[in-house]
Design a protein around this motif. Structure first.
Motif, PDB file in Angstrom:
ATOM      1  N   ARG A  15      12.729 -38.921  -9.210  1.00 35.16           N
ATOM      2  CA  ARG A  15      12.213 -39.569 -10.414  1.00 35.16           C
ATOM      3  C   ARG A  15      12.174 -38.585 -11.573  1.00 35.16           C
ATOM      4  N   ARG A  16      12.280 -39.140 -12.768  1.00 33.33           N
ATOM      5  CA  ARG A  16      12.184 -38.316 -13.975  1.00 33.33           C
ATOM      6  C   ARG A  16      10.735 -37.929 -14.201  1.00 33.33           C
ATOM      7  N   THR A  50       8.177 -35.510 -16.949  1.00 35.86           N
ATOM      8  CA  THR A  50       8.119 -34.850 -18.249  1.00 35.86           C
ATOM      9  C   THR A  50       6.968 -33.857 -18.253  1.00 35.86           C
ATOM     10  N   THR A  97      11.854 -33.118 -20.157  1.00 32.03           N
ATOM     11  CA  THR A  97      12.047 -34.064 -19.068  1.00 32.03           C
ATOM     12  C   THR A  97      13.039 -33.475 -18.071  1.00 32.03           C
ATOM     13  N   TYR A  98      12.751 -33.637 -16.794  1.00 31.04           N
ATOM     14  CA  TYR A  98      13.623 -33.060 -15.770  1.00 31.04           C
ATOM     15  C   TYR A  98      13.582 -33.916 -14.520  1.00 31.04           C
ATOM     16  N   GLN A  99      14.539 -33.672 -13.638  1.00 30.02           N
ATOM     17  CA  GLN A  99      14.532 -34.240 -12.305  1.00 30.02           C
ATOM     18  C   GLN A  99      14.644 -33.106 -11.295  1.00 30.02           C
ATOM     19  N   ASP A 106      22.382 -35.740 -19.242  1.00 26.02           N
ATOM     20  CA  ASP A 106      20.938 -35.657 -19.148  1.00 26.02           C
ATOM     21  C   ASP A 106      20.586 -35.122 -17.772  1.00 26.02           C
ATOM     22  N   SER A 107      19.343 -35.286 -17.376  1.00 29.05           N
ATOM     23  CA  SER A 107      18.869 -34.702 -16.125  1.00 29.05           C
ATOM     24  C   SER A 107      19.371 -35.432 -14.891  1.00 29.05           C
ATOM     25  N   HIS A 108      20.040 -36.559 -15.057  1.00 30.57           N
ATOM     26  CA  HIS A 108      20.421 -37.418 -13.930  1.00 30.57           C
ATOM     27  C   HIS A 108      21.749 -36.946 -13.337  1.00 30.57           C
ATOM     28  N   GLN A 163      17.426 -45.348 -17.035  1.00 28.35           N
ATOM     29  CA  GLN A 163      18.554 -44.479 -16.710  1.00 28.35           C
ATOM     30  C   GLN A 163      19.843 -45.285 -16.804  1.00 28.35           C
ATOM     31  N   SER A 195      16.684 -32.202 -19.049  1.00 29.85           N
ATOM     32  CA  SER A 195      17.397 -32.732 -20.211  1.00 29.85           C
ATOM     33  C   SER A 195      17.218 -31.755 -21.360  1.00 29.85           C
TER      34      SER A 195
END
Length: 390
Positions: free
Chosen positions: A19-20, A22, A42-44, A66-68, A77, A104
């Motif tokens: 999950r994302r 922040t 924001t990160y994963q 992005d982080s995905h 997403q 991100s």
């Protein structure tokens, strides 16, 4: 040139879910001296940190990513992961061994503070968002690592603009990077790269819907952003590949002599329209300007002196057909005393090969981590036409 393969029908294994999140990282003093208040990143994350937090790996995305990194589309997403197959049990970044962090970027629109974020007065920054650099982006990522209790990364890896940040991490914070992989990137933005970005920026700023950057909550300069992406996408592929795929052919059912489109024109328009559905024009400006600022030698006595600062085991990979980040620019990075390998990704696809040629790319990453067995693993090849966000 190698023949272009058709689409694969084999699906990659299901990606692990992440999950994302922040994280507030506090105020950030920019390279310009300006202070960006209350920055949020924001990160994963995939896998678990070990007891001494020594198994962390940092994966850095390209311009409009992005982080995905891996995973399906979902709420909030809009795209699938851009490096499918990289992260998970038994993958090159094996989550039974490594804890993978993907933030991100600062200035983007993937949740980290950027032009569309709320400024201290509660309204979107818009035109008041400060000019940022690649070094500022790396500082924001380092603040995130501080909040997560990560003193150093076992590996920092990125491609394209993510490769710029990977290299900046190694030069700016040598004590915090043990291994570094730089894919399809350069030590400093070239005149050619900057020249290609200039008309992209003009296309956005000259769109009547730009309103000086203060277009929120409206849709903003969609036409300008579409054109910017068309220009950029042409540089992401090689001339030889475009010639082989499209030549001067008309789009199916259309006649260019009667106002119809060429096939390559339709292709570029498709990618322009895809981007405007998920990306903010102000972020595109902020990120391309940051990319243009990239120079690890600034204030350090030049590129060669900066490369000597690197203590991480450095791996550099170039794409044989890349006309945006040329092999010669990668070879310059590989002149660093810390460089252990200069790998050539043999591909007809141009710059986008760092996303497409996953068999070669994942092997390079596995070798950098000292995993020869995984270096031989060959994940399913992605479809030719579509690549992940870059």
């Amino acid at each position: 040139m190698a023949a272009l393969p058709g689409p694969e029908t084999v699906e990659p294994p299901p990606a692990p879910r992440a999950r994302r999140r922040t994280q507030s990282v506090g105020d950030l003093t920019l390279e310009s001296g300006e202070v960006l208040e209350d920055v949020r990143v924001t990160y994963q994350a995939w896998g678990r940190l070990n007891a001494d937090r020594s198994n962390a790996v940092l994966v850095l995305h390209a311009l409009t990513g992005d982080s995905h990194v891996v995973g399906d589309r979902g709420p909030g997403q809009p795209t699938c992961g851009w490096w499918p197959g990289l992260i998970g049990p038994g993958a090159p970044l094996d989550t039974d061994e490594w804890c993978v962090i993907a933030p991100s970027v600062l200035g983007g629109c993937g949740g980290t503070t950027g032009p569309s974020s709320a400024a201290p007065d509660g309204r979107p920054y818009g035109s008041s968002f400060p000019r940022i650099t690649v070094r500022d982006q790396v500082r924001a990522e380092a603040l995130l690592a501080d909040r997560l209790g990560i003193r150093s990364f076992a590996l920092v890896v990125g491609g394209s603009v993510g490769g710029m940040r990977s290299l900046e991490w190694a030069a700016s914070l040598p004590g915090r990077v043990r291994r570094c992989v730089v894919l399809a990137a350069s030590a400093a933005a070239s005149a050619d790269q900057i020249a290609w970005s200039v008309p992209q920026q003009h296309a956005i700023r000259l769109d009547p819907a730009f309103h000086g950057g203060d277009y929120y909550p409206g849709p903003g300069p969609r036409a300008g952003l579409e054109i910017a992406r068309q220009i950029a996408h042409a540089t992401y592929r090689s001339a030889a590949e475009l010639a082989l795929r499209f030549g001067g052919d008309a789009q199916s059912g259309e006649d260019p002599l009667r106002g119809g489109r060429y096939a390559v024109q339709s292709y570029l328009e498709h990618h322009g329209k895809k981007l405007v559905r998920r990306f903010d024009a102000n972020s595109y400006l902020a990120l391309t300007e940051a990319m243009n600022s990239h120079d690890i030698g600034r204030g350090r006595g030049g590129v060669e002196a900066a490369l000597r600062r690197i203590t991480a085991e450095l791996t550099v990979a170039v794409v044989s057909s890349d006309r945006l980040f040329t092999p010669a620019e990668g070879e310059r990075v590989a002149a660093a005393p810390a460089c252990r390998e200069l790998a050539v990704i043999d591909s007809p696809y141009g710059h986008d090969a760092f996303l497409i040629e996953t068999e070669q790319v994942f092997g390079i990453i596995a070798r950098a981590l000292g995993s020869p067995a995984r270096a031989e693993v060959q994940p399913p090849r992605p479809r030719l036409v579509e690549t992940g966000p870059r």
